[in-house]
Each structure stands twice: as structure tokens, then as C-alpha cells.
Design an enzyme around this catalytic site. Structure first.
Site, PDB file in Angstrom:
ATOM      1  N   HIS A 110     -41.868  -5.422  32.858  1.00  0.00           N
ATOM      2  CA  HIS A 110     -40.419  -5.644  32.800  1.00  0.00           C
ATOM      3  C   HIS A 110     -39.785  -5.769  34.182  1.00  0.00           C
ATOM      4  CE1 HIS A 110     -40.116  -5.309  28.488  1.00  0.00           C
ATOM      5  NE2 HIS A 110     -40.811  -4.181  28.505  1.00  0.00           N
TER       6      HIS A 110
ATOM      7  N   VAL B 189      -0.230   7.784   0.941  1.00  0.00           N
ATOM      8  CA  VAL B 189       0.601   8.702   1.727  1.00  0.00           C
ATOM      9  C   VAL B 189       1.156   8.045   2.987  1.00  0.00           C
ATOM     10  CG1 VAL B 189       0.581  10.852   3.055  1.00  0.00           C
ATOM     11  CG2 VAL B 189      -0.572  10.743   0.849  1.00  0.00           C
TER      12      VAL B 189
ATOM     13  N   ALA C 272      -9.607  -0.331   4.770  1.00  0.00           N
ATOM     14  CA  ALA C 272     -10.242  -1.342   5.622  1.00  0.00           C
ATOM     15  C   ALA C 272     -11.353  -2.059   4.873  1.00  0.00           C
ATOM     16  CB  ALA C 272     -10.803  -0.679   6.879  1.00  0.00           C
TER      17      ALA C 272
ATOM     18  N   LYS D   5      -7.267   1.749  18.975  1.00  0.00           N
ATOM     19  CA  LYS D   5      -7.203   2.790  17.938  1.00  0.00           C
ATOM     20  C   LYS D   5      -8.596   3.340  17.650  1.00  0.00           C
ATOM     21  CE  LYS D   5      -5.388   5.232  14.532  1.00  0.00           C
ATOM     22  NZ  LYS D   5      -6.412   5.498  13.548  1.00  0.00           N
TER      23      LYS D   5
ATOM     24  N   GLY E 166      -1.221  10.600  11.149  1.00  0.00           N
ATOM     25  CA  GLY E 166      -1.337  11.188   9.824  1.00  0.00           C
ATOM     26  C   GLY E 166      -0.036  11.105   9.048  1.00  0.00           C
TER      27      GLY E 166
ATOM     28  N   HIS F  27      -9.396   5.685  20.377  1.00  0.00           N
ATOM     29  CA  HIS F  27      -8.577   6.884  20.123  1.00  0.00           C
ATOM     30  C   HIS F  27      -9.281   7.797  19.128  1.00  0.00           C
ATOM     31  CE1 HIS F  27      -5.910   9.029  17.330  1.00  0.00           C
ATOM     32  NE2 HIS F  27      -5.099   9.231  18.353  1.00  0.00           N
ATOM     33  N   ASN F  28      -9.768   7.221  18.042  1.00  0.00           N
ATOM     34  CA  ASN F  28     -10.416   8.035  17.016  1.00  0.00           C
ATOM     35  C   ASN F  28     -11.728   8.635  17.517  1.00  0.00           C
ATOM     36  OD1 ASN F  28      -8.300   7.103  15.480  1.00  0.00           O
ATOM     37  ND2 ASN F  28      -9.538   6.667  13.688  1.00  0.00           N
TER      38      ASN F  28
ATOM     39  N   GLY G 233       0.821  -1.208   0.000  1.00  0.00           N
ATOM     40  CA  GLY G 233       0.000   0.000   0.000  1.00  0.00           C
ATOM     41  C   GLY G 233       0.851   1.252   0.000  1.00  0.00           C
TER      42      GLY G 233
ATOM     43  N   GLU H 105     -10.816  11.476  19.545  1.00  0.00           N
ATOM     44  CA  GLU H 105     -10.386  12.520  18.605  1.00  0.00           C
ATOM     45  C   GLU H 105     -11.597  13.317  18.094  1.00  0.00           C
ATOM     46  OE1 GLU H 105      -8.967  12.260  14.038  1.00  0.00           O
ATOM     47  OE2 GLU H 105      -7.697  11.138  15.445  1.00  0.00           O
TER      48      GLU H 105
ATOM     49  N   ARG I  99     -41.845   1.075  32.563  1.00  0.00           N
ATOM     50  CA  ARG I  99     -41.556  -0.161  31.831  1.00  0.00           C
ATOM     51  C   ARG I  99     -42.363  -1.332  32.399  1.00  0.00           C
ATOM     52  NH1 ARG I  99     -36.487  -2.212  32.114  1.00  0.00           N
ATOM     53  NH2 ARG I  99     -36.537  -3.065  30.011  1.00  0.00           N
TER      54      ARG I  99
ATOM     55  N   ARG J 174      -0.669  -2.815  -5.430  1.00  0.00           N
ATOM     56  CA  ARG J 174      -1.429  -3.543  -6.450  1.00  0.00           C
ATOM     57  C   ARG J 174      -1.229  -2.911  -7.823  1.00  0.00           C
ATOM     58  NH1 ARG J 174      -7.501  -4.681  -4.890  1.00  0.00           N
ATOM     59  NH2 ARG J 174      -6.467  -6.202  -3.550  1.00  0.00           N
TER      60      ARG J 174
ATOM     61  N   TYR K  63     -34.587  -9.312  33.118  1.00  0.00           N
ATOM     62  CA  TYR K  63     -34.497  -7.990  33.776  1.00  0.00           C
ATOM     63  C   TYR K  63     -33.130  -7.436  33.444  1.00  0.00           C
ATOM     64  CZ  TYR K  63     -34.120  -4.418  37.375  1.00  0.00           C
ATOM     65  OH  TYR K  63     -33.937  -3.235  38.027  1.00  0.00           O
TER      66      TYR K  63
ATOM     67  N   SER L  58      -1.451   5.950  14.319  1.00  0.00           N
ATOM     68  CA  SER L  58      -2.040   7.283  14.325  1.00  0.00           C
ATOM     69  C   SER L  58      -0.968   8.358  14.229  1.00  0.00           C
ATOM     70  CB  SER L  58      -2.853   7.495  15.609  1.00  0.00           C
ATOM     71  OG  SER L  58      -3.402   8.794  15.632  1.00  0.00           O
TER      72      SER L  58
END
Length: 500
Positions: free
Chosen positions: A469, A30, A94, A201, A148, A204-205, A27, A208, A463, A51, A498, A146
Site C-alpha cells: 500500500h 406532539v 422521516a 441538526k 422537544g 447536533h443530535n 402532522g 446530544e 500495510r 392524514r 495511497y 430541536s
């Protein structure tokens, strides 16, 4: 063009080449290109494959010119050029592309070889792939990366998980190319089994998303409420970056507000107010609902982007739906300090919710997560890197079983100091019609978490009334459930389950 670049070696020649590659990377977008160059800088020989083979040729002739990077023109060629155990890292989109490359690699690799997915894969996919690859006698690593473009080139935060036996074979590479904190400790350590790395991760995002939304709300309050210019806000963020809010996202916000377009006017003022997303925030929300953990701030941050996407509808609605004018006539300096307090307090809540989610996931998926180490991994290289994360590491190093970050002494005191300004901002924003969904939901969560009694007793009665319930009673032991025939017309049969 160099003849060597277009030469395709016969299969027999490929099989008899002496392997030189320490690791292969599939891959050449960038992130892939920059990570390869980072590995090269640290003395590793990387086999580069894409590829679209023309990208390999272009990379070798340009960005990788003069390096020890080796090009591969097929999957077979790539594998043949690797030393044992072979380490193959994918940095591809992904989903299906990851599965397709795994399918191609499995028959070419031997027991003990390692497949690494460095993309933003869903942790559930990583769990499935880990089991598949391990069933073939191979090892699998799913790792969050992570930071960028700049992070990949200069040092990202790396969060690996998967087959534990793979870690000794990738540790040196990952830790050498990762970001380092002030004392030289790498922002990379083993997270846990199967999908743990990609899960961390994902969270984390999600955090973010929250950090970015909180900053945008602070900007909105200053721009529309106080009528400040981009240059004035640039100065505020520059000052904030010297204190508790010191972070990469505050830093780049400062730079963005100071950036001029070709006509000398602030570029930020010319950018359309519709935000996109890649899905990791949404994944965090979905998983939090499955685990019953209220990551309300991340959810509001995701939905804020969804509302921003309704640009055409909002333009029409602003002409028909009336509300107060946003102008805030308070003392500017005092209100800016209140905004800082609201931003910092809400940030504490956001991280507290993120770590709550990871604690629940560790229990659900049988992961042994080290929360102090996770905070350290995020301390440098990644998008949410900040001084603040050092305090989180200290909190979990002192109390590894800390149930909620807000209960740590440092953060408890910070919330107490920030609370007056935080509440003032939310109240004035509501009165002036300025939306602050992330700051508001953070305060609601804080007040809910510290409330001994919530109105859920009425909810449980409702409920039980319409669905039998059942409910628990305050004057009976926990776990004992009851059902009431509220109307006198119902029966005594209750719901079979329950859930609280």
C-alpha cells in the site's frame, strides 16, 4: 359535535375560498401541535392537516380551540386555504412519509411555492428532495427543529437550509417562533444550501448523544463508585448547573435525581438500564467515517447505548466475568470535583469533534457554514443548549477559520485546568472497573491530537508489507510514496492508490 368540523366542502367551493393561511403544517403529533400553537401565539394563521382527519377535528375542538388555526380535511383543501407563496411544512416521520407527501403536493403547488421538511430527515434525502422540488420550479427547505415538546411550544432552535430564495418568505415566521438568547437574538438563521440544515441538526443530535453519555458516566461514578444517593447527586448537579456546566441536560438531570415515585423513593432507581435511539447518532458516525473525521466520543456514546441493550447478556455475564469492586475510597468532595473536570474537558472534546465534522462536510458538500451562528442557534431552545455554547460562538467569531475548538485560548486554558482531575478519574475508573467510554475516548483523542508523533508509521509499514500500500518518508517531501520488498520474495509493484 360541531357540524362545521365534519363538513367537507365541495371541490368547487374549496377553489373559490379566499386564502387566509400564512403557513400549513402537516402532522399533528406532539411536535406539530405545539409548533402550530406557537405560530398562532405569534400572530400567524396556520392551516392544520393530518392524514388521519379525525386528529384535525380533535385538535380544533381541544388544544386549538379559540385560536385562529384553520383545519384542512384534504391536501387539496389545505393548499387552497394558503396565501401565495404557499408555505407547507411537514412534521412527519422521516423517510417514505416525507416522499409521499411531496409527491401529493407537487401537482397542487405553483412556481415559487415552498415545501418545508421540519422532521429529522437524513441530509442526503434532503439533498435529493431539494433537487427534485427545485426542478419543478418550487422551493424546498429542510430544517432541523430541536427542543422537544416544550421547545416547539415555547421556542425551539430552528436550523433551516435549502433553496436560498425561500428564506425571505419563511424567515419572519421561523425567527419569531424560535427561542431567543439573552439579547433577543433568535436561535434561528439560514444555514446553507440543500441538506445543510438537516446536516447541522444531525450533528447536533450526535453531540446530544455525547453530552448525555458523559452525564451518565458522571452519575455512574458517583452512584457506584462513591455510593451516593439520588438526593446527594441531585445536590451535586444543582451546584454544577450554577457554573461552567450550566445547561438544559444538567438541569433536567438535577430534576430527575430529585423526582420521587409514588412510594417516596427515587424514580430513577426503578428505571431499567437499557437505552434506545432513533438513528441520528448512527448517521453522524457513518458520515464521519465517510469523511475521515474521528468523532470518537459520539461513536462511543452510540455504542454505549448498544451495550445497554444487551441487558440479559450482561446479567449473566456479571456472574461469570470477574473484576474489581467499584467502591472508590477517595475523598468524596475532591473526587466529585475531579468528575466535574472530566465531564467539562470531555465535553470540550466532543464539541471540537462535532465542529471538525461540520468543517469537513462544508468542504465536501460546498456549504458555507457559519460556525459562530450555529453555536448561537444551539444556545437556546434545543436539547444541548448551554452557557458553554456562548464561548464557542465567541471562539468562532474571533477566529472564523479556527481549525479546532481545542486551540482557542479559552478552551485551551479550560483543558489545562481540567486535565489533572480528568486523568485521575479515568485512571481510578479503570482500576475500579467502572466503564467510562466517552470520558476515556475523549482523553485518548486529546492526547492523540496533541502528539507530534503517533505509531502510524508502523501501521503503514504493516500495510505495505502485506498489501504493497506504500508509505511516505520523513526525509522526503510529502506526497512522495515508496514501496519496499520486505521479504525479498515480493515484487516492485505497489498498490495503485495511497490514502492517509
Amino acid at each position: 359535535m360541531s357540524v362545521a368540523l365534519s363538513y367537507i366542502a365541495p371541490k368547487e367551493e374549496i377553489l373559490h375560498m379566499e386564502p387566509k393561511g400564512d403557513i400549513a403544517l402537516i402532522g399533528l403529533a406532539v411536535m406539530g401541535q405545539n409548533l402550530i400553537l406557537n405560530m398562532n401565539d405569534h400572530g400567524y394563521t396556520v392551516v392544520a392537516y393530518n392524514r388521519t382527519v379525525e386528529k384535525v377535528d380533535h385538535f380544533l375542538a381541544n388544544e386549538a380551540k379559540g385560536t385562529r388555526v384553520i383545519g384542512a380535511r384534504s391536501i387539496e383543501d389545505m393548499v387552497a386555504k394558503l396565501k401565495r407563496p404557499r408555505r407547507v411544512m411537514m412534521l412527519v416521520k422521516a423517510g417514505t412519509p416525507v416522499d409521499e407527501f411531496i409527491t401529493q403536493l407537487l401537482p397542487l403547488l405553483q412556481p415559487g411555492d415552498i415545501i418545508i421538511d421540519g422532521g429529522n430527515s437524513l441530509y442526503e434525502d434532503t439533498i435529493r428532495r431539494s433537487r427534485l422540488v427545485e426542478s419543478k420550479g418550487l422551493r424546498y427547505v429542510g430544517t432541523g427543529v430541536s427542543g422537544g415538546e416544550e421547545g416547539a411550544r415555547r421556542g425551539p432552535s430552528i436550523m433551516p437550509g435549502g433553496t436560498a430564495e425561500a428564506w425571505p418568505h419563511v424567515k419572519a415566521i421561523f425567527q419569531s417562533v424560535s427561542a431567543k438568547v439573552e439579547d433577543g437574538t433568535p436561535c434561528c438563521d439560514w444555514v446553507g444550501s440543500d441538506g445543510a440544515g438537516h446536516y447541522v441538526k444531525m450533528v447536533h443530535n450526535g453531540i446530544e448523544y455525547g453530552d448525555m453519555q458523559l452525564i451518565c458516566e458522571a452519575y455512574h461514578l458517583m452512584r457506584d463508585g462513591l455510593g451516593m444517593s439520588a438526593a446527594q447527586m441531585h445536590d451535586v448537579f444543582a451546584e454544577w448547573n450554577k457554573g461552567d456546566l450550566d445547561s438544559y441536560l444538567i438541569e433536567i438531570t438535577r430534576d430527575i435525581l430529585g423526582f420521587k415515585d409514588t412510594d417516596g423513593k427515587p424514580l430513577v432507581d426503578k428505571i431499567l438500564d437499557t437505552a434506545g435511539q432513533k438513528g441520528t447518532g448512527k448517521w453522524t458516525m457513518i458520515n464521519s467515517a465517510d469523511l475521515g473525521i474521528p468523532v470518537t466520543l459520539i461513536a462511543q456514546s452510540v455504542y454505549a447505548r448498544c451495550v445497554s441493550a444487551l441487558k440479559d447478556e450482561r446479567v449473566k455475564a456479571c456472574k461469570k466475568l470477574k473484576g474489581p469492586k467499584p467502591k472508590i475510597t477517595r475523598d468524596h468532595e475532591k473526587f466529585i470535583e475531579d468528575i466535574r473536570c472530566a465531564l467539562y474537558a470531555a465535553k470540550i472534546v466532543s464539541y471540537a469533534q462535532g465542529f471538525m465534522l461540520m468543517r469537513a462536510a462544508a468542504k465536501e458538500y460546498d456549504w458555507k457554514l457559519n460556525y459562530g451562528n450555529i453555536a448561537l442557534m444551539w444556545r437556546g431552545g434545543c436539547i444541548i443548549r448551554s452557557r458553554f455554547l456562548g464561548k464557542i460562538k465567541e471562539a468562532y467569531d474571533t477566529h472564523p477559520r479556527l481549525p479546532n475548538l481545542m486551540l482557542d485560548g479559552y478552551f485551551r486554558r479550560a483543558l489545562r485546568r481540567s486535565q489533572k482531575g480528568w486523568r485521575n478519574v479515568i485512571a481510578i475508573a479503570a482500576k475500579r472497573g467502572i466503564p467510562v467510554p466517552a470520558m476515556s475516548t475523549a482523553l485518548s483523542f486529546y492526547d492523540s491530537y496533541r502528539a507530534e508523533n503517533l505509531p502510524a508509521n508502523l501501521l503503514q509499514a504493516q500495510r505495505d508489507y502485506f498489501g504493497a500500500h506504500t508509505y511516505e518518508r520523513v526525509d522526503k517531501p510529502r506526497g512522495e510514496t515508496f514501496h519496499t520488498n520486505w521479504t525479498g520474495r515480493g515484487g516492485t509493484t505497489s498498490s495503485s492508490t495511497y490514502n492517509v
